[in-house]
Motif scaffolding. Structure first.
Motif, PDB file in Angstrom:
ATOM      1  N   MET A   1       0.301  -1.417  -0.060  1.00  0.00           N
ATOM      2  CA  MET A   1       0.295   0.167  -0.553  1.00  0.00           C
ATOM      3  C   MET A   1       0.969   1.340   0.189  1.00  0.00           C
ATOM      4  N   LEU A   2       0.889   2.483  -1.106  1.00  0.00           N
ATOM      5  CA  LEU A   2       1.225   3.411  -0.811  1.00  0.00           C
ATOM      6  C   LEU A   2       0.828   4.421   0.526  1.00  0.00           C
ATOM      7  N   ARG A   3       1.914   4.995   0.784  1.00  0.00           N
ATOM      8  CA  ARG A   3       1.312   6.042   1.705  1.00  0.00           C
ATOM      9  C   ARG A   3       0.956   7.379   0.661  1.00  0.00           C
ATOM     10  N   VAL A   4      -0.137   8.115   0.859  1.00  0.00           N
ATOM     11  CA  VAL A   4       0.236   9.024  -0.056  1.00  0.00           C
ATOM     12  C   VAL A   4      -0.406  10.685   0.896  1.00  0.00           C
ATOM     13  N   LEU A  90       6.959  12.711   7.595  1.00  0.00           N
ATOM     14  CA  LEU A  90       5.439  11.452   7.112  1.00  0.00           C
ATOM     15  C   LEU A  90       5.609  10.042   6.305  1.00  0.00           C
ATOM     16  N   ASN A  91       6.437  10.414   6.281  1.00  0.00           N
ATOM     17  CA  ASN A  91       7.328   8.233   5.236  1.00  0.00           C
ATOM     18  C   ASN A  91       6.221   8.829   3.944  1.00  0.00           C
ATOM     19  N   VAL A  92       5.646   9.646   3.074  1.00  0.00           N
ATOM     20  CA  VAL A  92       5.494   9.413   2.365  1.00  0.00           C
ATOM     21  C   VAL A  92       5.691   8.901   0.962  1.00  0.00           C
ATOM     22  N   ASP A  93       4.988   8.139   0.314  1.00  0.00           N
ATOM     23  CA  ASP A  93       5.817   7.481  -0.529  1.00  0.00           C
ATOM     24  C   ASP A  93       4.736   7.801  -2.345  1.00  0.00           C
ATOM     25  N   LEU A  94       4.530   8.794  -1.798  1.00  0.00           N
ATOM     26  CA  LEU A  94       3.962   9.257  -3.105  1.00  0.00           C
ATOM     27  C   LEU A  94       3.163  10.983  -2.974  1.00  0.00           C
ATOM     28  N   VAL A  95       3.236  11.819  -3.576  1.00  0.00           N
ATOM     29  CA  VAL A  95       2.412  12.941  -3.494  1.00  0.00           C
ATOM     30  C   VAL A  95       1.907  12.739  -4.380  1.00  0.00           C
ATOM     31  N   LEU A  96       0.317  13.531  -4.816  1.00  0.00           N
ATOM     32  CA  LEU A  96      -0.456  13.699  -5.924  1.00  0.00           C
ATOM     33  C   LEU A  96      -0.882  14.890  -5.886  1.00  0.00           C
ATOM     34  N   GLU A  97      -0.061  15.645  -6.699  1.00  0.00           N
ATOM     35  CA  GLU A  97       0.067  17.435  -6.658  1.00  0.00           C
ATOM     36  C   GLU A  97      -1.996  17.959  -7.872  1.00  0.00           C
ATOM     37  N   CYS A  98      -1.901  18.152  -6.125  1.00  0.00           N
ATOM     38  CA  CYS A  98      -3.414  18.731  -7.055  1.00  0.00           C
ATOM     39  C   CYS A  98      -3.717  20.499  -7.166  1.00  0.00           C
ATOM     40  N   SER A  99      -2.696  20.762  -6.926  1.00  0.00           N
ATOM     41  CA  SER A  99      -2.669  22.500  -6.604  1.00  0.00           C
ATOM     42  C   SER A  99      -2.918  23.619  -7.535  1.00  0.00           C
ATOM     43  N   GLY A 100      -2.388  22.672  -8.894  1.00  0.00           N
ATOM     44  CA  GLY A 100      -2.056  23.216 -10.109  1.00  0.00           C
ATOM     45  C   GLY A 100      -0.663  24.063 -10.453  1.00  0.00           C
ATOM     46  N   ALA A 101      -0.263  24.400  -9.611  1.00  0.00           N
ATOM     47  CA  ALA A 101       0.839  25.579  -9.473  1.00  0.00           C
ATOM     48  C   ALA A 101       2.243  24.827 -10.379  1.00  0.00           C
ATOM     49  N   PHE A 102       2.444  23.806  -9.912  1.00  0.00           N
ATOM     50  CA  PHE A 102       3.386  23.118 -10.249  1.00  0.00           C
ATOM     51  C   PHE A 102       3.355  22.127 -11.579  1.00  0.00           C
ATOM     52  N   SER A 103       4.206  22.627 -13.055  1.00  0.00           N
ATOM     53  CA  SER A 103       4.291  22.276 -14.531  1.00  0.00           C
ATOM     54  C   SER A 103       5.242  21.963 -14.726  1.00  0.00           C
ATOM     55  N   ALA A 104       6.545  22.987 -14.917  1.00  0.00           N
ATOM     56  CA  ALA A 104       7.485  22.441 -14.546  1.00  0.00           C
ATOM     57  C   ALA A 104       8.203  21.385 -14.252  1.00  0.00           C
ATOM     58  N   ARG A 105       9.083  20.844 -14.761  1.00  0.00           N
ATOM     59  CA  ARG A 105      10.474  19.471 -14.213  1.00  0.00           C
ATOM     60  C   ARG A 105      11.223  20.262 -12.749  1.00  0.00           C
ATOM     61  N   GLU A 106      11.331  21.178 -13.665  1.00  0.00           N
ATOM     62  CA  GLU A 106      12.077  21.642 -12.199  1.00  0.00           C
ATOM     63  C   GLU A 106      11.280  22.244 -11.301  1.00  0.00           C
TER      64      GLU A 106
END
Length: 343
Positions: A1-4, A90-106
């Motif tokens: 199970m992923l910690r999200v 927090l030992n997070v495995d995956l962040v679901l980025e839902c803010s829409g504020a990040f699009s460039a890889r950098e």
């Protein structure tokens, strides 16, 4: 199970959390943190009550800085930047980025540099991310080693299954799409100074408003053979949810309405089962609110002109359908990680 963790708890962030509990994702994805600038009481309130999708299906309460859903406690932070959160703790495995504020890889790399192993974006990103995925079409491009993946856009998830079906049936020469999209939270209720895009300063509830769309770029990235061959426009309309794409495609080989509709029905029960829908009923947009599929083609509206020009009407719930596809990608990634660990 992923910690999200969910970063950004707006329309998509809340839909993602709700879908995890409502649509059976909880046995594979465990949300342990939410980062949202708002306070915990407002986060709780907007989780419990939703004008578009109704009341949350499980008990929701607050305990300190934790949002409590059933027996799950989700720690809520109010950080403005990825590096302001102790992701390791927090030992997070995956962040679901839902803010829409990040699009460039950098930009997204800031999460990785701050200790996040993987980031899944709820919006289109630049070509430098590891993969852009439309679930059902190219999820096999995700690997366990990747760190930054985009789940494309709601409109790309809508059109790709349809274009792929038409490409297989008769070949796609070129075409156009007109997205008729529900209002979004970057629009004011009344005219307001909040953006340099003059059209988006106008009241969302009073006008049909042309907006820019990156759908053409999304199509080209997923189906490079169609790069520069699909023109895309978009307008926003005064509805809360559910959008539609009016698609016109010139095919290489002649087709009939019956052939097009049959191909779509076959795709809906095979390659794109539970992702592409097909209907012959008399529908309005509200009928597809809370529909988890990527696209539902209205077969009553299919037209073929002179054997080669195909016109289709494609419905989609721009919030709920997309949130479910994002979670499908997350679960696919989770299975790769589990399988890799077992080997």
């Amino acid at each position: 199970m992923l910690r999200v963790a969910i970063n950004g708890y707006g329309r998509i962030g809340r839909s993602v959390l709700r879908a995890i509990y409502e649509n059976g994702f909880r046995d594979r994805l465990h949300v342990v943190a939410i980062n949202e600038l708002s306070d915990i009481e407002t986060i709780s309130y907007l989780t419990r009550y939703d004008t578009t999708h109704g009341r949350f299906p499980k008990p929701v309460s607050v305990r300190g800085q934790n949002l409590v859903i059933g027996e799950d406690e989700i720690f809520c932070t109010n950080a403005k930047a990825p590096e302001d959160i102790d992701w390791a703790e927090l030992n997070v495995d995956l962040v679901l980025e839902c803010s829409g504020a990040f699009s460039a890889r950098e930009q997204v790399q800031r999460f990785v540099d701050a200790g996040v192993p993987r980031v899944l974006l709820s919006q289109p990103a630049d070509a430098e991310v590891d993969a852009t995925i439309v679930y059902g079409f190219n999820e096999s491009k995700v690997t366990a080693e990747q760190t930054i993946v985009s789940a494309a856009s709601c409109t790309t998830n809508c059109v790709i299954p349809v274009l792929d079906t038409l490409q297989s049936l008769a070949g796609v020469v070129h075409g156009t799409t007109q997205t008729i999209h529900s209002a979004m939270n970057d629009q004011p209720v009344i005219d307001a100074y909040h953006t340099n895009d003059l059209r988006l300063t106008r009241s969302a509830i009073s006008s049909i408003i042309p907006v820019n769309t990156g759908l053409g770029r999304g199509i080209a990235r997923l189906m490079p053979e169609l790069a520069g061959k699909i023109g895309c426009n978009a307008i926003r309309v005064p509805t809360l949810n559910v959008s539609v794409i009016d698609m016109v495609i010139q095919t290489e080989h002649p087709v009939t309405v019956e052939q097009v509709n049959t191909a779509l029905q076959v795709a809906a029960s095979s390659k794109y089962a539970n992702l592409l829908g097909y209907t012959q009923e008399a529908h309005a947009s509200v009928d597809f609110n809370h529909d988890p599929r990527s696209v539902i083609v209205d077969g009553t509206q299919t037209q073929v002109v002179d054997g080669h020009m195909v016109k289709l009407l494609c419905w989609f719930d721009n919030e709920w359908g997309y949130a479910n596809r994002m979670l499908d990608v997350a679960c696919y990634w989770q299975k790769l990680l589990v399988d890799g660990a077992q080997h």
